[in-house]
Design a protein around this motif. Structure first.
Motif, PDB file in Angstrom:
ATOM      1  N   LEU A   1       0.814  -1.215   0.000  1.00 36.48           N
ATOM      2  CA  LEU A   1       0.000   0.000   0.000  1.00 36.48           C
ATOM      3  C   LEU A   1       0.848   1.266   0.000  1.00 36.48           C
ATOM      4  CD1 LEU A   1      -2.509  -1.236   2.756  1.00 36.48           C
ATOM      5  CD2 LEU A   1      -2.822  -1.368   0.290  1.00 36.48           C
ATOM      6  N   GLY A   2       2.155   1.119  -0.256  1.00 40.04           N
ATOM      7  CA  GLY A   2       3.020   2.299  -0.384  1.00 40.04           C
ATOM      8  C   GLY A   2       3.831   2.641   0.855  1.00 40.04           C
ATOM      9  N   HIS A   3       3.420   2.140   2.023  1.00 43.71           N
ATOM     10  CA  HIS A   3       4.119   2.522   3.253  1.00 43.71           C
ATOM     11  C   HIS A   3       5.552   1.983   3.274  1.00 43.71           C
ATOM     12  CE1 HIS A   3      -0.224   2.363   4.243  1.00 43.71           C
ATOM     13  NE2 HIS A   3       0.029   3.502   4.849  1.00 43.71           N
TER      14      HIS A   3
ATOM     15  N   ALA B   1       7.329   1.150   0.760  1.00 42.87           N
ATOM     16  CA  ALA B   1       8.112   1.845  -0.270  1.00 42.87           C
ATOM     17  C   ALA B   1       8.704   3.127   0.321  1.00 42.87           C
ATOM     18  CB  ALA B   1       7.228   2.176  -1.474  1.00 42.87           C
ATOM     19  N   TYR B   2       7.901   3.766   1.144  1.00 37.77           N
ATOM     20  CA  TYR B   2       8.333   5.015   1.777  1.00 37.77           C
ATOM     21  C   TYR B   2       9.473   4.748   2.771  1.00 37.77           C
ATOM     22  CZ  TYR B   2       7.292   9.799   3.419  1.00 37.77           C
ATOM     23  OH  TYR B   2       7.324  11.130   3.711  1.00 37.77           O
TER      24      TYR B   2
ATOM     25  N   GLN C   1      -4.160   5.494   7.519  1.00 36.60           N
ATOM     26  CA  GLN C   1      -3.468   6.631   6.923  1.00 36.60           C
ATOM     27  C   GLN C   1      -2.597   6.163   5.782  1.00 36.60           C
ATOM     28  OE1 GLN C   1      -1.743   8.245  10.702  1.00 36.60           O
ATOM     29  NE2 GLN C   1      -2.115  10.208   9.710  1.00 36.60           N
ATOM     30  N   GLY C   2      -2.246   7.093   4.909  1.00 26.86           N
ATOM     31  CA  GLY C   2      -1.300   6.809   3.847  1.00 26.86           C
ATOM     32  C   GLY C   2       0.115   6.906   4.389  1.00 26.86           C
ATOM     33  N   ILE C   3       1.041   7.325   3.523  1.00 23.29           N
ATOM     34  CA  ILE C   3       2.455   7.309   3.928  1.00 23.29           C
ATOM     35  C   ILE C   3       2.742   8.261   5.074  1.00 23.29           C
ATOM     36  CG2 ILE C   3       3.385   6.478   1.761  1.00 23.29           C
ATOM     37  CD1 ILE C   3       4.026   9.409   1.056  1.00 23.29           C
ATOM     38  N   ASP C   4       1.892   9.259   5.288  1.00 24.24           N
ATOM     39  CA  ASP C   4       2.169  10.156   6.416  1.00 24.24           C
ATOM     40  C   ASP C   4       1.763   9.524   7.745  1.00 24.24           C
ATOM     41  OD1 ASP C   4      -0.094  10.724   4.718  1.00 24.24           O
ATOM     42  OD2 ASP C   4      -0.744  12.159   6.231  1.00 24.24           O
TER      43      ASP C   4
ATOM     44  N   PHE D   1       1.899  11.490  -3.891  1.00 26.69           N
ATOM     45  CA  PHE D   1       1.856  10.094  -3.456  1.00 26.69           C
ATOM     46  C   PHE D   1       1.109   9.971  -2.127  1.00 26.69           C
ATOM     47  CE2 PHE D   1       3.139   6.076  -1.740  1.00 26.69           C
ATOM     48  CZ  PHE D   1       3.256   5.250  -2.851  1.00 26.69           C
ATOM     49  N   SER D   2       1.379  10.923  -1.245  1.00 24.74           N
ATOM     50  CA  SER D   2       0.682  10.935   0.041  1.00 24.74           C
ATOM     51  C   SER D   2      -0.824  11.031  -0.198  1.00 24.74           C
ATOM     52  CB  SER D   2       1.166  12.123   0.875  1.00 24.74           C
ATOM     53  OG  SER D   2       0.340  12.318   1.990  1.00 24.74           O
TER      54      SER D   2
ATOM     55  N   SER E   1      -2.204   7.767  -1.450  1.00 26.04           N
ATOM     56  CA  SER E   1      -2.194   6.679  -0.459  1.00 26.04           C
ATOM     57  C   SER E   1      -3.100   6.979   0.730  1.00 26.04           C
ATOM     58  CB  SER E   1      -0.760   6.443   0.036  1.00 26.04           C
ATOM     59  OG  SER E   1      -0.336   7.479   0.902  1.00 26.04           O
ATOM     60  N   ARG E   2      -3.829   8.111   0.690  1.00 29.79           N
ATOM     61  CA  ARG E   2      -4.458   8.621   1.915  1.00 29.79           C
ATOM     62  C   ARG E   2      -5.488   7.699   2.545  1.00 29.79           C
ATOM     63  NH1 ARG E   2      -7.148  10.109  -2.263  1.00 29.79           N
ATOM     64  NH2 ARG E   2      -9.336  10.674  -2.242  1.00 29.79           N
TER      65      ARG E   2
ATOM     66  N   GLY F   1      -5.267   4.546   2.562  1.00 28.47           N
ATOM     67  CA  GLY F   1      -4.617   3.272   2.844  1.00 28.47           C
ATOM     68  C   GLY F   1      -5.039   2.198   1.853  1.00 28.47           C
TER      69      GLY F   1
ATOM     70  N   ILE G   1      -4.396   2.435  -1.653  1.00 28.49           N
ATOM     71  CA  ILE G   1      -3.651   2.469  -2.912  1.00 28.49           C
ATOM     72  C   ILE G   1      -3.003   1.103  -3.089  1.00 28.49           C
ATOM     73  CG2 ILE G   1      -1.472   3.210  -1.904  1.00 28.49           C
ATOM     74  CD1 ILE G   1      -0.845   4.806  -4.225  1.00 28.49           C
TER      75      ILE G   1
ATOM     76  N   TYR H   1       0.078  -0.530  -4.591  1.00 26.85           N
ATOM     77  CA  TYR H   1       1.370  -0.093  -5.118  1.00 26.85           C
ATOM     78  C   TYR H   1       1.719  -0.811  -6.423  1.00 26.85           C
ATOM     79  CZ  TYR H   1       6.212   1.595  -4.813  1.00 26.85           C
ATOM     80  OH  TYR H   1       7.413   2.204  -5.051  1.00 26.85           O
TER      81      TYR H   1
ATOM     82  N   PHE I   1       8.618   8.990  -7.623  1.00 28.01           N
ATOM     83  CA  PHE I   1       8.442   8.849  -6.169  1.00 28.01           C
ATOM     84  C   PHE I   1       9.659   8.167  -5.557  1.00 28.01           C
ATOM     85  CE2 PHE I   1       6.990   5.961  -2.687  1.00 28.01           C
ATOM     86  CZ  PHE I   1       6.776   6.940  -1.735  1.00 28.01           C
TER      87      PHE I   1
END
Lengths: 201, 382
Positions: free
Chosen positions: A14-16, A18-19, A160-163, B346-347, B350-351, B353, B355, B357, B371
């Protein structure tokens, strides 16, 4: 000193993660004479020449159901021919993982990745940071706040997303990247281990 | 079976059509307080994937919806004046009035009675006269409010203010514009719903709203102010407003979806949020599932309504959770302003949760590469 190469092989759902991987990369890149590259696990076997040419590899993936994510496990299983030839012997290795839960049994994943590296005859570099958030003066902003030495852990909120990743976990990831690169630089300058082999595949 | 549907929005009309198509034993009366050609909001956005269920439920309607849609598969996030374009799954924009007229056209030949400009005075009479009363009357549902003790809904006002405009500026991408002003962050959500027309929704937090002086502005002044703020993106096109300027969305949550012979669907039941653009889809899916429950249980109303909730609950909760997370992202925008435009985008992506990847790597590898290449914000801070 000669330049060393660090490959960060990662999977992310989900991108986390990756961050988190980016912070590991930046840490590895921060070390003098070190060049770091992110490689997505799904692309890693197509980019195996870069893996063969690397001095260190850092493995990272989310912890799903108490173990490495399927996308990363697929990469692990695909390396069996390299393992048979011990093609990555004496390269330096380290690992990181992320999950929504504070523990989420992330240590299982780090052990799994370490076992993977040991089978490949790699040299493990863990995390050299004191544990954080373990006293009355501690807090979530501490480095290594999840207290792992096998590798770097991160926790990211599930809503939450990456933040949603604690900044301290990104800093911890950065330190792991730097640590692995430093060990690789040291081994490389000692020049006692042969870790780059030409492989027929 | 006599059914009264209160509200001739997409959910109510779709339910009317599905039921009447299923069987002529349903005698359906639809009541709408507004005129047949009046509508709130200008256009709606739907994810391409959300049309799949529509195709399965009603292929003829699906084909007609596609004819009146503008398609796109990119979005744009502008932050610090830099525009980041991202390839995403296909989405469609539809002019709301055209969708409603289309649904009316589908209902009329089936013998569904539609009464417009009819405000419900006494819902109890309805409840007695009809075998089933469906509240499909939107976020401020009269049906829900009349039986608030039964439905036990919770209405939570959101923090940010929204102003709904249309514009002739054609946006090539579904666009999100973040503009830092001297008053605070102003956000615009822009999307095309017609070849020559798009929606332009302005959002800001109440502090920014106060500092900018919006409370003392007329509608005209507000519009000019917004045109000025977003002039770099509007290319000289004016904003056009409906009757209403600022509003604060409410989140509606309802534990009891039905009682006796009354049931709620769509926004009347639970709201999502403009920022995930799923309200129409969620409401129409409610109608689809309620209609299927009738297919399964015929005239056993208790079983129908229980099955409707059982089969819809998880999907409903999923969208509402995504909406709440999306709102939280916007309301905590300040913590993300230091991100570079790509990380910021990107944030945003992904907001909720949600998304995927690997999927993103397929729809836009260039964006993923950008990114990956952007340094982690912690490295910049040192």
């Amino acid at each position: 000193m000669t330049q060393i190469k660090v490959a960060i092989i990662y999977h992310s759902g989900l991108g986390h993660t990756a961050y988190q991987a980016k912070a590991v990369r930046d840490g590895a890149q921060s070390v003098e004479c070190s060049e770091a590259t992110l490689i997505f696990a799904g692309d890693a076997m197509d980019r195996r020449a870069e893996l063969h040419a690397s001095d260190a590899m850092i493995f990272g993936c989310p912890t799903y159901m108490g173990s490495a994510s399927a996308g990363f496990k697929e990469f692990m299983d695909a390396t069996s021919r390299i393992w048979l030839a011990q093609g990555w012997r004496n390269k330096v290795a380290g690992a990181f993982t992320n999950s929504g839960n504070q523990s989420g049994d992330k240590l299982s994943t780090l052990y799994q990745l370490m076992t993977f590296a040991m089978q490949h005859g790699m040299v493990w570099a863990g995390l050299d940071l004191p544990g954080g958030n373990n006293s009355t003066r501690g807090g979530t902003e501490d480095l290594n706040r999840l207290g792992s030495w096998v590798g770097a852990m991160a926790q990211s909120n599930t809503d939450q997303g990456i933040d949603g990743i604690e900044e301290s976990d990104l800093r911890t990831a950065y330190r792991l990247g730097a640590r692995v690169a430093q060990v690789a630089v040291a081994l490389n300058s000692a020049n006692t281990l042969d870790h780059k082999r030409s492989l027929p595949f | 079976m006599k059914i009264a549907i209160v509200g001739a929005g997409p959910s109510g009309l779709f339910l009317a059509k599905l039921l009447r198509r299923q069987s002529e034993r349903f005698e359906i009366d639809v009541f709408e307080q507004n005129a047949a050609d009046a509508t709130y909001g200008f256009g709606i956005g739907l994810l391409g994937s959300s049309l799949k269920f529509l195709k399965a439920a009603d292929e003829a309607l699906y084909e007609d919806v596609l004819k009146i849609s503008s398609k796109g598969d990119t979005m744009m996030v502008a932050h610090k004046g830099e525009q980041v374009v991202i390839g995403v799954d296909e989405s469609v924009g539809i002019e709301r009035i055209r969708l409603l007229n289309l649904l009316q056209d589908h209902c009329r030949p089936l013998g569904i009675n539609m009464t417009f400009e009819h405000r419900i005075e006494n819902i109890d009479t309805f409840k007695e006269d009809y075998d089933l009363v469906v509240g499909a009357d939107g976020v401020n549902s009269v049906v829900r409010n009349a039986y608030s003790d039964k439905f036990q809904s919770k209405v939570t006002p959101q923090k940010n203010k929204f102003a709904w405009y249309a514009t002739e500026k054609v946006f090539d991408h579904m666009s999100l514009i973040f503009e830092q002003t001297e008053y605070g962050m102003m956000i615009a959500h822009a999307y095309a719903y017609r070849q020559d027309r798009g929606g332009f929704v302005v959002e800001c937090d109440p502090e920014t709203w106060d500092r900018a002086g919006f409370p003392d502005m007329s509608n005209g002044e507000t519009r000019e102010f917004c045109e000025e703020i977003f002039s770099d993106y509007l290319d000289g096109h004016p904003l056009m407003s409906g009757e209403l300027t600022w509003f604060t969305p409410n989140i509606v949550r309802t534990p009891n979806w039905h009682f006796e012979n009354v049931v709620l669907i769509g926004d009347a039941l639970r709201t999502v949020h403009p920022s995930i653009g799923s309200g129409t889809r969620v409401g129409m899916r409610d109608a689809d599932i309620l209609s299927r429950a009738f297919e399964e249980h015929r005239d056993d109303l208790d079983a129908v309504l229980a099955t409707y909730k059982k089969n819809r609950l998880a999907g409903s909760d999923f969208f509402q959770k995504a909406a709440v997370q999306s709102i939280a992202w916007y309301e905590s925008i300040d913590s993300k302003l230091h991100f570079d435009p790509v990380t910021f985008a990107f944030s945003y992506m992904s907001r909720t949760g949600a998304i995927d990847y690997e999927r993103l790597r397929k729809t836009d590898m260039d964006f993923v590469r950008a990114f990956e290449a952007a340094p982690s914000p912690i490295s910049i801070q040192g």
